[in-house]
Enzyme design. Structure first.
Site, short mmCIF file in Angstrom:
data_model
loop_
_atom_site.label_atom_id
_atom_site.label_comp_id
_atom_site.label_asym_id
_atom_site.label_seq_id
_atom_site.Cartn_x
_atom_site.Cartn_y
_atom_site.Cartn_z
CE1 TYR A 1 24.74 63.33 39.10
CE2 TYR A 1 26.73 61.99 38.48
CZ TYR A 1 26.21 62.89 39.30
OH TYR A 1 27.18 63.51 40.21
CE1 TYR B 1 22.84 52.21 48.04
CE2 TYR B 1 24.50 53.44 47.19
CZ TYR B 1 24.33 52.20 47.71
OH TYR B 1 25.10 51.26 48.04
#
Lengths: 139, 379
Positions: free
Chosen positions: B278, B326
Site C-alpha cells: 500500500y 492507478y
C-alpha cells in the site's frame, strides 16, 4: 487574543494537569513510580507497565528536533510554509510541536538541534507547549 | 488458520474509476458488490456475511438487500480490507457463515454521500496533534520520514524513484489514472506539498470501489473463475498518533502483520512472485520492503532505485501503479487486493508470468494498523 481559526484542544479529566501546567508556563510529564519511565501523552497509568502509581513532574523543557515536515498546504490559523515537528524531550518522551523563532527552512531546521520549550497562548484556558531553538544556539 | 482453507471466488472494482459524479459512497459499495457477485455467478441471496470499512457495515448490507448472519465493521484505515480477509477466514473456518462479501466504496474526489470530518478536540489524538496544524495525511503520514532519511540513508532521489517505477507499471493498465512516463527530475520538480514530499510522491484522490467474495475452499471449484486461495494472513496495530510511533524508521504494525502472514502461509520470502505494498506516499513501499523482511533495514530505497521492483525486475511490486498512479480513493487497500487477485488469476494487464504466490500488504490510519494477505492460485 485567541485566534478563532486555530484548533483549540479540550482537556479531559486525565489530561487536565498537563493543560493547567502549560497555562502556568510548565511542561508537565508523568513518571511511573514502579518502572521509573516518564511518558506522554498523559493518562492515569503507565503505558509501559500498566502501573497506576504515577506522578506528575515538571519536565526540563529541553529537547532535540527529532523529525519534521515543512507543510505547504493551507491550514486554518497557520501561514504556510510552516514546520510540523516531533521533538524528543530530554526525559525521553516525544511530542508534536511547531518550531518557533526560527526560519521554516531545511537549512535552519537541522535534525537533532537543541530546542527549548515555550508556550503559545491560544485562549484563556489553553496555552500550547511549543519549542524553539535553545538560547545561544539559534540558527 | 489452515493455509488455502478459503478462496476468493469473486472480485471486481467499480464499473468506473476516477471521477464518478453519478454515485454516492454507498452507491460505489453497491456497484462494486454487484460486480463481484456477478463475477462469482452469485446473487445477493447467496451472501450471509458482510464486511466493510469507512461506512456502516449494516447500512451497506441493508442497502444491498442482505440480512447477514455475520458482520464485520472493523475500520482501521485503508488496510481494513486485508484485515477483513483475515477475519473472514476465521469465520468461514469456524462455520459462522458460508459466503462473505467484503466491500469498499469511496467518493474521495467527488465527495458524494461521505461522512463528515470528525472534529472532537477532546479526543486523545486531536488534543495532542491537531493544534500543531496537521490537517491531512500529506503532512501527518510523512512526519517520520526525515528521521529515517538521516538514520537509514534514505534519499529524496530514492523516494522519487518509487513514483517513477510505479508509473512504469501503471502504463500497462488502461484503467490507471496516470500512465505517462515520468522521471526523477519530474518528481523532484513537482509542487512542494510537505517537504521533503512533493506532489508526485503523494497519492491520487479519486472515486471508486471494489469488492471480494470469499467462501470455503471445498466449494471453490463450483465457481466460474479460477479460485484464488488465501494462503496466509496477518494483522497488527501500533498507534493512531504518528508522533508516538516507537521507531520512526520501522512500523511495528508492519512487522507483526508481515510475520504472522509468512508464518501462517508457511512460505519463505523467495516464494513470493508478486508483491503489493500500500503506497499512499512514496515512503511506504520502502518501509514495507524492510519491515516485511524482503530487504534489510535501510536497504529498501536502494532496492527500488536499482530497479529490482520495476517491470522485468526480480520482485515485481505494485504492478497496478499503486496509489501513486492507478487510483486512490482514500482507503486504497481494496485495490491492492484486486491486483493481487488479477495476478493470481493470470489476467492482470501487467501480468507476471507464472506467478503462483502474491503477497498484499496494507497500512491504515497513518502507521496505526496493518493487514497482510498471502494469495495463491494453487490449492
Amino acid at each position: 487574543m485567541s485566534d478563532p481559526t486555530r484548533f483549540i484542544p479540550v482537556p479531559t479529566p486525565e489530561t487536565a494537569h498537563f493543560w493547567e501546567g502549560a497555562r502556568a508556563g510548565e511542561l508537565r510529564l508523568q513518571r511511573c513510580a514502579d518502572c521509573r519511565k516518564a511518558y506522554f501523552p498523559p493518562r492515569a497509568f503507565c503505558p509501559e507497565c500498566g502501573s497506576r502509581e504515577v506522578r506528575v513532574e515538571r519536565a526540563s523543557g529541553r529537547a532535540r528536533l527529532y523529525s519534521y515536515v515543512i507543510n505547504h498546504l493551507p491550514a486554518p490559523g497557520f501561514t504556510a510554509p510552516y514546520a510540523i515537528a516531533v521533538v524528543e524531550l530530554e526525559e525521553g518522551p516525544r511530542m508534536m510541536s511547531n518550531i518557533l523563532d526560527c526560519p521554516q527552512t531545511p537549512e535552519a531546521l537541522v535534525l537533532d538541534m537543541p530546542l527549548e520549550v515555550t508556550f503559545e497562548r491560544l485562549s484563556d484556558e489553553i496555552s500550547l507547549p511549543q519549542f524553539r531553538p535553545a538560547k545561544g544556539r539559534a540558527a | 488458520m489452515t493455509p488455502n482453507s478459503v478462496a476468493i471466488v469473486g472480485a471486481a472494482e467499480t464499473t468506473e474509476l476516477g471521477r464518478i459524479p453519478t454515485l454516492s459512497q454507498i452507491g460505489l459499495h453497491a456497484d462494486a458488490a454487484l460486480n463481484a457477485l456477478a463475477d462469482a455467478g452469485l446473487t445477493i441471496q447467496d451472501v450471509d456475511g458482510v464486511a466493510t470499512a469507512g461506512h456502516n457495515a449494516v447500512e451497506v448490507a441493508h442497502y444491498l438487500g442482505i440480512a447477514p448472519s455475520w458482520v464485520d465493521g472493523t475500520s482501521v484505515g485503508g488496510c481494513s480490507f486485508m484485515v477483513h480477509v483475515r477475519h473472514a477466514v476465521a469465520a468461514l473456518e469456524a462455520g459462522l457463515c458460508r459466503t462473505v462479501l467484503i466491500t469498499h466504496g469511496e467518493s474521495g474526489r467527488s465527495k458524494l454521500g461521505r461522512y463528515g470530518p470528525s472534529i472532537a478536540p477532546a479526543l486523545f489524538d486531536q488534543q495532542f496533534e491537531q493544534p500543531y496544524g496537521v490537517t491531512a495525511p500529506p503532512n501527518r503520514f510523512t512526519l517520520p520520514v526525515l528521521r529515517k532519511m538521516k538514520d537509514d540513508g534514505l534519499t529524496e532521489e530514492q523516494l522519487a524513484m518509487v513514483a517513477v517505477v510505479q508509473r512504469e507499471w501503471a502504463a500497462f493498465h488502461p484503467r490507471a489514472s496516470f500512465r505517462d512516463p515520468i522521471t526523477v527530475e519530474d518528481v523532484l520538480n513537482s509542487r512542494m506539498i510537505a517537504w521533503p514530499f512533493r506532489l508526485l510522491m503523494c497519492c491520487l484522490v479519486t472515486d471508486g470501489g471494489g469488492a471480494l467474495v470469499l467462501t470455503t475452499a471445498d466449494r471453490a471449484k463450483d465457481f466460474p473463475t479460477r479460485p484464488v486461495y488465501v494462503r496466509g494472513v496477518g494483522e497488527g496495530a501500533e498507534t493512531p498518533v504518528v508522533s508516538q510511533m516507537k521507531d520512526f524508521g520501522s512500523s511495528a504494525a508492519f512487522r507483526t502483520s508481515g510475520r504472522l502472514a509468512f508464518e501462517s502461509a508457511g512460505i519463505a520470502h523467495s516464494d513470493v512472485d508478486h508483491l503489493m505494498i500500500y503506497d499512499a506516499f512514496a515512503h511506504l513501499p520502502v518501509y514495507g520492503l524492510e519491515d516485511l523482511g524482503f530487504v534489510g533495514r535501510g536497504e529498501g530505497g536502494a532496492f527500488i532505485a536499482e530497479g529490482h521492483t520495476r517491470p522485468g525486475g526480480r520482485l515485481p511490486l505494485n504492478t497496478n501503479g499503486g496509489g501513486l498512479s492507478y487510483m486512490h480513493s482514500g482507503m486504497y487497500g481494496m485495490y491492492a487486493l484486486q491486483e493481487g487477485v488479477r495476478q493470481m488469476r493470470g489476467v492482470s494487464p501487467a501480468q507476471v508470468e507464472g506467478a503462483k504466490i502474491s503477497l498484499v500488504h496494507g497500512v491504515g490510519g497513518m502507521f496505526a494498523a496493518s493487514g497482510t494477505v498471502v494469495l495463491s492460485n494453487e490449492a
